[in-house]
Design a protein around this motif. Structure first.
Motif, short mmCIF file in Angstrom:
data_model
loop_
_atom_site.label_atom_id
_atom_site.label_comp_id
_atom_site.label_asym_id
_atom_site.label_seq_id
_atom_site.Cartn_x
_atom_site.Cartn_y
_atom_site.Cartn_z
N ALA A 162 40.42 37.48 46.36
CA ALA A 162 40.15 38.78 46.99
C ALA A 162 40.67 38.79 48.42
N VAL A 163 40.55 37.65 49.11
CA VAL A 163 41.04 37.56 50.49
C VAL A 163 42.55 37.83 50.52
N LEU A 164 43.26 37.20 49.60
CA LEU A 164 44.72 37.43 49.56
C LEU A 164 45.06 38.86 49.13
N ASP A 165 44.28 39.39 48.18
CA ASP A 165 44.55 40.76 47.70
C ASP A 165 44.39 41.79 48.82
N VAL A 166 43.26 41.68 49.55
CA VAL A 166 42.98 42.68 50.60
C VAL A 166 43.87 42.45 51.82
N ASN A 167 43.94 41.19 52.26
CA ASN A 167 44.60 40.91 53.55
C ASN A 167 46.11 40.83 53.46
N LEU A 168 46.65 40.51 52.29
CA LEU A 168 48.10 40.36 52.21
C LEU A 168 48.76 41.33 51.22
N ALA B 230 48.12 40.42 66.59
CA ALA B 230 47.56 39.11 66.23
C ALA B 230 46.47 38.75 67.26
N PRO B 231 45.27 39.27 67.02
CA PRO B 231 44.21 39.01 68.00
C PRO B 231 43.50 37.68 67.76
N ALA B 232 42.96 37.11 68.86
CA ALA B 232 41.99 36.02 68.74
C ALA B 232 40.70 36.64 68.18
N LYS C 236 47.11 35.72 56.72
CA LYS C 236 47.58 36.22 58.02
C LYS C 236 48.98 35.68 58.36
N TYR C 237 49.27 34.44 57.94
CA TYR C 237 50.65 33.94 58.06
C TYR C 237 51.57 34.87 57.27
N ILE D 271 45.48 35.58 65.22
CA ILE D 271 46.06 34.32 65.71
C ILE D 271 46.01 33.27 64.60
N ALA D 272 45.16 33.51 63.59
CA ALA D 272 45.14 32.61 62.42
C ALA D 272 46.43 32.75 61.60
N GLY D 273 47.29 33.69 61.98
CA GLY D 273 48.59 33.84 61.34
C GLY D 273 49.70 33.18 62.15
N LEU D 274 49.31 32.60 63.27
CA LEU D 274 50.30 31.92 64.13
C LEU D 274 49.97 30.44 64.29
#
Ligand SMILES: NC(=O)c1ccc[n+]([C@@H]2O[C@H](COP(=O)([O-])OP(=O)(O)OC[C@H]3O[C@@H](n4cnc5c(N)ncnc54)[C@H](O)[C@@H]3O)[C@@H](O)[C@H]2O)c1
Length: 283
Positions: A110-116, A217-219, A164-165, A148-151
């Motif tokens: 679900a995390v990947l479905d919603v966020n990506l 990309a917020p902290a 997030k990456y 920032i979890a994507g960086l």
């Protein structure tokens, strides 16, 4: 792009960043479609915004971003309610509540479905709608909510970090794909022979298309998302005020030079751009 008189669709608009951004955009004269699963908070926000302006500037639509039809309906609502569509904010997001290898309910999917997946789809649907309505004098823009979890990795949440990456990667690569798929912006014969593949045309091409895709990309910030991980977030001591995150959104919407760029929001630093603005960067 000036925000005044533009129409924005915001997913995840019932709370946190989405809610604050809706208030900010309406404050600057925009109209907003609030798309979220949470009906009560979303309808309340629409009422509040309409009351504050004594006219209809906001409408709520119940939308699960993982459902293609519901996401399309949210975008269509911008046209049907407010007669236009200029800004897409793919912001709805969740974070896993269990460690990956103890996740018996497979919440990571679900995390990947919603966020990506929904962000890829929301970007595609928005760009498609922008193209169908034709180029606007001030262009159109998509802003995705990364982190920032994507960086850099947030070890406590691998699926969230991966998603997030993914959003950062999508945002950084989309403009090349968009340019190459646009039939009127094929590289000239001369540029095709150039081993750099026509990179010099990026700036002109983006301005000809008038469509930009960026991400914030917020902290960590104190919103509903961090409820379950508040202790860890407090320990990291890197939280940022929600208002600073709003500045990042605003910057990416208003400054036409930003396309494929990531605005990073860290504690005790001004918002800065990760990667160069399109005017100076390569494709
Ligand atoms: N808060 C932070 O520290 C932080 C930091 C970086 C990035 N982000 C990102 O910001 C975005 C917004 O989160 P927030 O911090 O405002 O949290 P939040 O929990 O306050 O808001 C998220 C909103 O998304 C909605 N939502 C969840 N799943 C949905 C779905 N399937 N369809 C439609 N709506 C859905 C929720 O109902 C909620 O209103 C997320 O993408 C999140 O990953 C948050």
């Amino acid at each position: 792009m000036r925000i005044e008189n533009k129409v924005a669709v915001i997913t995840g608009a019932s709370s946190g960043f989405g809610k604050n951004l809706a208030k900010r955009l309406v404050g600057k004269g925009a109209k907003v479609v609030l798309a979220d699963l949470n009906i009560k908070e979303g309808e309340q926000l629409a009422q509040e915004l309409n009351k504050s302006k004594s006219t209809k500037v906001a409408v709520f639509i119940q939308c699960n971003v993982t459902d293609d039809r519901q996401l399309r309906a949210a975008i269509d609502k911008a046209q049907s309610e407010f007669g236009g569509f200029d800004i897409m904010i793919n912001n709805a997001g969740i974070i896993e509540k269990r460690h990956l290898f103890a996740d018996e309910t497979e919440n990571w999917k679900a995390v990947l479905d919603v966020n990506l997946t929904a962000v890829v789809n929301g970007t595609r649907l928005a760009v498609d709608a922008f193209r169908r309505q034709g180029k606007k004098p001030e262009g159109s823009v998509v802003v995705n909510t990364a982190s920032i979890a994507g960086l850099g990795p947030f070890a406590m949440a691998p699926a969230y970090t991966a998603s997030k990456y993914g959003v950062v990667g999508l945002t950084q690569t989309f403009r090349r794909d968009l340019i190459l798929s646009h039939e009127t912006i094929q590289p000239t014969e001369e540029k095709k022979r150039d081993p750099r593949g026509g990179e010099n045309s990026a700036y002109e091409a983006i301005h000809e298309l008038g469509i930009r895709v960026n991400a914030v990309a917020p902290a960590w910030a104190i919103t509903g998302l961090v409820d379950g991980i508040r202790e860890t977030v407090d320990k990291m001591a890197i939280t940022v005020p929600v208002e600073r995150v709003m500045e990042a959104f605003e910057m990416l919407i208003e400054n036409d030079d930003y396309c494929g760029n990531i605005a990073v929001v860290l504690q005790n630093k001004p918002v800065y751009i990760h990667g160069m603005p399109v005017s100076t960067s390569k494709l």
